[in-house]
Design a protein around this motif. Structure first.
Motif, PDB file in Angstrom:
ATOM      1  N   LEU A   1       0.831  -1.207   0.000  1.00 36.84           N
ATOM      2  CA  LEU A   1       0.000   0.000   0.000  1.00 36.84           C
ATOM      3  C   LEU A   1       0.862   1.252   0.000  1.00 36.84           C
ATOM      4  N   LYS A   2       0.532   2.149  -0.815  1.00 33.86           N
ATOM      5  CA  LYS A   2       1.319   3.366  -0.931  1.00 33.86           C
ATOM      6  C   LYS A   2       0.833   4.399   0.078  1.00 33.86           C
ATOM      7  N   ALA A   3       1.793   5.026   0.774  1.00 39.47           N
ATOM      8  CA  ALA A   3       1.420   6.048   1.745  1.00 39.47           C
ATOM      9  C   ALA A   3       0.757   7.214   1.035  1.00 39.47           C
ATOM     10  N   LYS A   4      -0.221   7.764   1.720  1.00 41.15           N
ATOM     11  CA  LYS A   4      -0.958   8.867   1.124  1.00 41.15           C
ATOM     12  C   LYS A   4      -0.042  10.074   0.983  1.00 41.15           C
ATOM     13  N   LYS A   5      -0.002  10.609  -0.198  1.00 41.28           N
ATOM     14  CA  LYS A   5       0.886  11.737  -0.447  1.00 41.28           C
ATOM     15  C   LYS A   5       0.118  13.023  -0.213  1.00 41.28           C
ATOM     16  N   HIS A   6       0.657  13.843   0.673  1.00 35.60           N
ATOM     17  CA  HIS A   6      -0.064  15.060   1.027  1.00 35.60           C
ATOM     18  C   HIS A   6       0.962  16.178   1.060  1.00 35.60           C
ATOM     19  N   ASP A   7       0.865  17.066   0.104  1.00 31.22           N
ATOM     20  CA  ASP A   7       1.881  18.107   0.006  1.00 31.22           C
ATOM     21  C   ASP A   7       1.550  19.271   0.932  1.00 31.22           C
ATOM     22  N   ILE A   8       2.532  19.665   1.748  1.00 30.50           N
ATOM     23  CA  ILE A   8       2.323  20.785   2.664  1.00 30.50           C
ATOM     24  C   ILE A   8       3.559  21.671   2.666  1.00 30.50           C
ATOM     25  N   SER A   9       3.398  22.866   3.172  1.00 27.02           N
ATOM     26  CA  SER A   9       4.535  23.790   3.231  1.00 27.02           C
ATOM     27  C   SER A   9       5.393  23.480   4.457  1.00 27.02           C
ATOM     28  N   VAL A  10       6.543  24.088   4.469  1.00 26.28           N
ATOM     29  CA  VAL A  10       7.495  23.845   5.558  1.00 26.28           C
ATOM     30  C   VAL A  10       6.872  24.192   6.909  1.00 26.28           C
ATOM     31  N   GLY A  11       6.251  25.342   6.988  1.00 23.17           N
ATOM     32  CA  GLY A  11       5.643  25.778   8.244  1.00 23.17           C
ATOM     33  C   GLY A  11       4.609  24.801   8.746  1.00 23.17           C
ATOM     34  N   GLU A  12       3.741  24.372   7.810  1.00 22.09           N
ATOM     35  CA  GLU A  12       2.696  23.406   8.178  1.00 22.09           C
ATOM     36  C   GLU A  12       3.304  22.099   8.645  1.00 22.09           C
ATOM     37  N   LEU A  13       4.334  21.685   7.924  1.00 16.09           N
ATOM     38  CA  LEU A  13       5.005  20.428   8.268  1.00 16.09           C
ATOM     39  C   LEU A  13       5.444  20.441   9.725  1.00 16.09           C
ATOM     40  N   PHE A  14       6.104  21.528  10.107  1.00 19.64           N
ATOM     41  CA  PHE A  14       6.620  21.603  11.476  1.00 19.64           C
ATOM     42  C   PHE A  14       5.484  21.699  12.483  1.00 19.64           C
ATOM     43  N   ARG A  15       4.438  22.449  12.127  1.00 15.35           N
ATOM     44  CA  ARG A  15       3.331  22.564  13.079  1.00 15.35           C
ATOM     45  C   ARG A  15       2.692  21.200  13.300  1.00 15.35           C
ATOM     46  N   GLN A  16       2.413  20.527  12.215  1.00 14.53           N
ATOM     47  CA  GLN A  16       1.731  19.240  12.327  1.00 14.53           C
ATOM     48  C   GLN A  16       2.561  18.210  13.082  1.00 14.53           C
ATOM     49  N   LYS A  17       3.876  18.228  12.762  1.00 12.91           N
ATOM     50  CA  LYS A  17       4.710  17.165  13.330  1.00 12.91           C
ATOM     51  C   LYS A  17       5.136  17.456  14.765  1.00 12.91           C
TER      52      LYS A  17
ATOM     53  N   SER B 101      21.487  29.009  -3.857  1.00 19.09           N
ATOM     54  CA  SER B 101      21.063  27.920  -4.730  1.00 19.09           C
ATOM     55  C   SER B 101      19.606  27.504  -4.523  1.00 19.09           C
ATOM     56  N   VAL B 102      18.971  28.069  -3.468  1.00 20.60           N
ATOM     57  CA  VAL B 102      17.601  27.631  -3.197  1.00 20.60           C
ATOM     58  C   VAL B 102      16.657  28.157  -4.265  1.00 20.60           C
ATOM     59  N   GLU B 103      15.877  27.249  -4.833  1.00 17.67           N
ATOM     60  CA  GLU B 103      14.955  27.638  -5.891  1.00 17.67           C
ATOM     61  C   GLU B 103      13.778  28.379  -5.286  1.00 17.67           C
ATOM     62  N   PRO B 104      13.258  29.338  -6.012  1.00 21.43           N
ATOM     63  CA  PRO B 104      12.091  30.039  -5.500  1.00 21.43           C
ATOM     64  C   PRO B 104      10.845  29.169  -5.612  1.00 21.43           C
ATOM     65  N   GLY B 105       9.779  29.638  -5.014  1.00 17.58           N
ATOM     66  CA  GLY B 105       8.526  28.905  -5.120  1.00 17.58           C
ATOM     67  C   GLY B 105       8.299  27.970  -3.968  1.00 17.58           C
ATOM     68  N   ILE B 106       7.119  27.421  -3.900  1.00 16.92           N
ATOM     69  CA  ILE B 106       6.759  26.551  -2.786  1.00 16.92           C
ATOM     70  C   ILE B 106       7.326  25.160  -3.026  1.00 16.92           C
ATOM     71  N   MET B 107       8.005  24.702  -2.017  1.00 18.06           N
ATOM     72  CA  MET B 107       8.561  23.355  -2.063  1.00 18.06           C
ATOM     73  C   MET B 107       7.726  22.530  -1.098  1.00 18.06           C
ATOM     74  N   SER B 108       7.322  21.401  -1.490  1.00 16.11           N
ATOM     75  CA  SER B 108       6.422  20.675  -0.595  1.00 16.11           C
ATOM     76  C   SER B 108       6.982  19.308  -0.224  1.00 16.11           C
ATOM     77  N   PHE B 109       6.530  18.847   0.910  1.00 14.78           N
ATOM     78  CA  PHE B 109       7.001  17.544   1.408  1.00 14.78           C
ATOM     79  C   PHE B 109       5.812  16.696   1.784  1.00 14.78           C
ATOM     80  N   GLU B 110       5.968  15.417   1.678  1.00 13.89           N
ATOM     81  CA  GLU B 110       4.932  14.521   2.175  1.00 13.89           C
ATOM     82  C   GLU B 110       4.982  14.579   3.698  1.00 13.89           C
ATOM     83  N   ASP B 111       3.833  14.567   4.322  1.00 14.54           N
ATOM     84  CA  ASP B 111       3.818  14.853   5.764  1.00 14.54           C
ATOM     85  C   ASP B 111       4.435  13.751   6.620  1.00 14.54           C
TER      86      ASP B 111
END
Lengths: 441, 187
Positions: A1-17, B101-111
């Motif tokens: 099963l593939k983990a659900k991919k959920h794109d979030i911003s850096v700030g959100e990532l830290f808040r959630q985690k 070197s950091v690219e502009p724009g929103i970079m996203s990560f899987e949670d």
């Protein structure tokens, strides 16, 4: 099963985690915190809890009570704490009387203590001064009940005597010399005789400026530390302080004469002697070498014409003319030529030591070796009783360790023979026997 | 187990049991907050102690309005800010190199890609000032105006520090992802 991919911003990532992460603190933090809370609560005023204010008040009350009770010992009538001591010292007849007499007093004392307790009870939050006043009135009450005078209040702790105050009155009349001394300056230790030149005084006080004082009229004083001292003479009449006079005494530091002789075990007359000077605070040096010659150098060298024992003296003089001397009698004792052997030794039973020895080590007694001075050439031979040579050394630093070919020799008597020359060329030949002491048993 | 209300009432009366209960219940959460502000655990525990002293001695000030946890959080964050100010002059001031070197724009990560431990580590590698601003803005949800006020800096400084902090974090997370990616490729 593939983990659900959920794109979030850096700030959100830290808040959630990280928002709800729990990290358990070390166990010690809890106890440390509880201690700090207890301390803080103790320091804060709280009417329902023991805190520093209550404790301070309680301590103050206890101390006051102790002072009052023990302070009252001056008064016989309130001396209920000392009853046993009185009984011991009194005769038996008296004791009966006293015991009878003591009874009502003891009762009064009880009342008096209760009075104190009542006084404290009435105002638990009263100021210390207030409490003190109450306690005093309580004691006064107790004393009155006992029907005695309250004389202890007059010379007790609370009636500050003002007797000292009169001494501080009266101005200083300086400039006029009221005393003389045998000198105004000198070298340590400076012994001075002081003379009080005034004839109109009841009593006098000398202050010497080094912490010492005297009530004598013509005191003698020794200044043992260099420095400047202000000597003050105060004259007292019936009215208190009448006159004051002072003078400055200068005490010069004393030089110290110290020297050392090199070589330590000098051989006279061969060795030239070097004097090493360790004197302090000195300017001039005067050497007497003991053979009739002198020197005023700082570190002289001297060659003696013949062997002998000489007394060496150094006199040093400081810039202020203070002197010190060091006299060394028989400065060259033990400096004659000699070679001596012991008549017994105990070899090390654990194994051969090799024969090297030093006069300071324990091994010294385990090795057969001479005590000597001024030996230049040396040959030591050891023989068994049968006349067989078992050891030979041409080195003064090597003696016999009691071993032959790695085997400990038998206990018993051995013969030694030594040949050689002293440093002045004089030859020597000696022979004797030595007992090898074993620890066979 | 006491309810929050019982705990609060007990603490207001300085009852040891209630204080202990409060500590047991919330010390983990509050230390989690402290650890975001200082990397060293012992230092974080110091902040935790300060926070609990404030909580115990000011618990009457908790009005009952709003969440109790929120109040606890606020006090802990305040302690962290106080600690930051107190230690500012002792800290070696670290200027971060520019990340061109950091690219502009929103970079996203899987949670679920990074563990919380890894994120703590990234935070603690930030300069203290960046870490403060990032924590307060991104995690605590403070406004830049508030942050500027609390940290005694300019609002624009807060904004620029936040964006630079984000850039640094992105850069570090990218590096971390590469390392982690290599590991999973090899498996």
């Amino acid at each position: 099963l593939k983990a659900k991919k959920h794109d979030i911003s850096v700030g959100e990532l830290f808040r959630q985690k990280l928002e709800g992460v729990e990290i358990p603190p070390e166990a010690s933090v809890s106890s440390k915190l509880m201690r700090r809370i207890a301390m803080k609560e103790f320091l804060n005023f709280n009417p329902f809890r023991l805190n520093i204010y209550y404790l301070g008040f309680a301590l103050l009350t206890i101390i006051t009570a102790i002072i009052l009770i023990f302070g009252s010992e001056n008064s016989d009538q309130l001396n209920f704490l000392n009853i046993p001591r009185d009984l011991q010292t009194d005769s038996s007849v008296n004791r009966v009387d006293r015991t009878v007499n003591q009874k009502p007093e003891t009762l009064d004392s009880k009342e008096f203590v209760q009075e104190i307790i009542r006084a404290i009870d009435k105002s638990p939050l009263a100021s210390p001064a207030d409490t003190l006043r109450k306690l005093r009135s309580a004691i006064n009450l107790g004393v009155t009940n006992a029907d005695v005078n309250n004389s202890f209040m007059k010379d007790g702790l609370f009636s500050a005597t003002s007797g000292d105050r009169t001494k501080l009155q009266g101005g200083f009349k300086s400039g006029k010399t009221l005393f003389e001394s045998t000198a105004s300056e000198g070298c340590t230790p400076l012994k001075l005789q002081f003379y009080n030149k005034s004839d109109s005084f009841d009593s006098c006080k000398w202050t010497f400026g080094d912490g010492g004082y005297s009530d004598e009229i013509n005191p003698e004083w020794i200044f043992d530390v260099a420095g400047e001292y202000k000597v003050i003479l105060e004259l007292f009449g019936t009215e208190g302080l009448n006159e004051t006079s002072s003078a400055t005494i200068i005490v010069f530091p004393k030089p110290l004469a110290r020297f050392e002789i090199i070589p330590v075990k000098a051989v006279l007359p061969d060795d030239e002697i070097q004097y090493i000077n360790y004197s302090t605070n000195a300017m001039h040096y005067n050497w007497d070498f003991g053979d009739g010659s002198t020197s005023d150098l700082f570190e002289p060298r001297h060659k003696y014409a013949k062997t002998g024992n000489y007394n060496v003296r150094l006199i040093v003089t400081s810039a202020y003319g203070c002197t010190d001397s060091l006299f060394v009698r028989n400065a060259f004792s033990g400096s004659e030529y000699f070679i001596n052997f012991p008549n017994a030794f105990i070899p090390n039973s654990q194994g051969p030591l090799g024969g090297y020895y030093s006069s300071t080590s324990d091994e010294s007694a385990q090795i057969f070796h001479p005590a000597f001075n001024g030996v230049s050439v040396y040959q030591l031979k050891i023989f068994s009783k049968q006349g067989i040579q078992i050891f030979e050394s041409r080195d003064l630093n090597i003696g016999w360790d009691g071993y032959l070919n790695g085997q400990l020799s038998a206990s018993g008597v051995y013969i030694w023979k030594v040949r050689g020359n002293f440093r002045n060329g004089e030859p020597f030949t000696r022979m004797g026997d030595v007992t090898l002491l074993g620890n066979d048993r | 187990m006491m309810s929050d209300l019982q705990i609060i009432k007990g603490c207001a009366r300085h009852e040891r049991k209630a204080q202990q209960e409060l500590y047991e219940k919330y010390s983990g959460l509050l230390l989690g907050i402290c650890m975001r502000y200082v990397g060293d655990k012992a230092e974080a525990e110091d902040i935790l102690q300060e926070s609990f002293l404030k909580i115990f001695f000011n618990i009457r000030e908790f009005s009952g309005a709003g969440s109790f946890t929120g109040w606890l959080r606020k006090i802990t964050v305040n302690s962290a800010i106080t600690h930051y100010h107190k230690n500012l002059k002792y800290r070696y001031h670290v200027e971060v190199e520019d990340f061109v070197s950091v690219e502009p724009g929103i970079m996203s990560f899987e949670d679920d890609y990074f563990t919380s431990d890894e994120l703590y580590k990234v935070l603690n590698e930030l300069p203290a000032g960046y870490r403060m601003v990032f924590n307060l803005y991104a995690v605590e949800g403070y406004k830049h105006r508030e942050i500027a006020e609390r940290l005694k800096i300019d609002t624009n400084t807060s904004k620029s520090q936040y964006s630079r902090a984000k850039a640094v974090i992105r850069y570090k997370l990218e590096k971390l992802r590469k390392i982690k990616g290599n590991y999973s490729d090899n498996d």
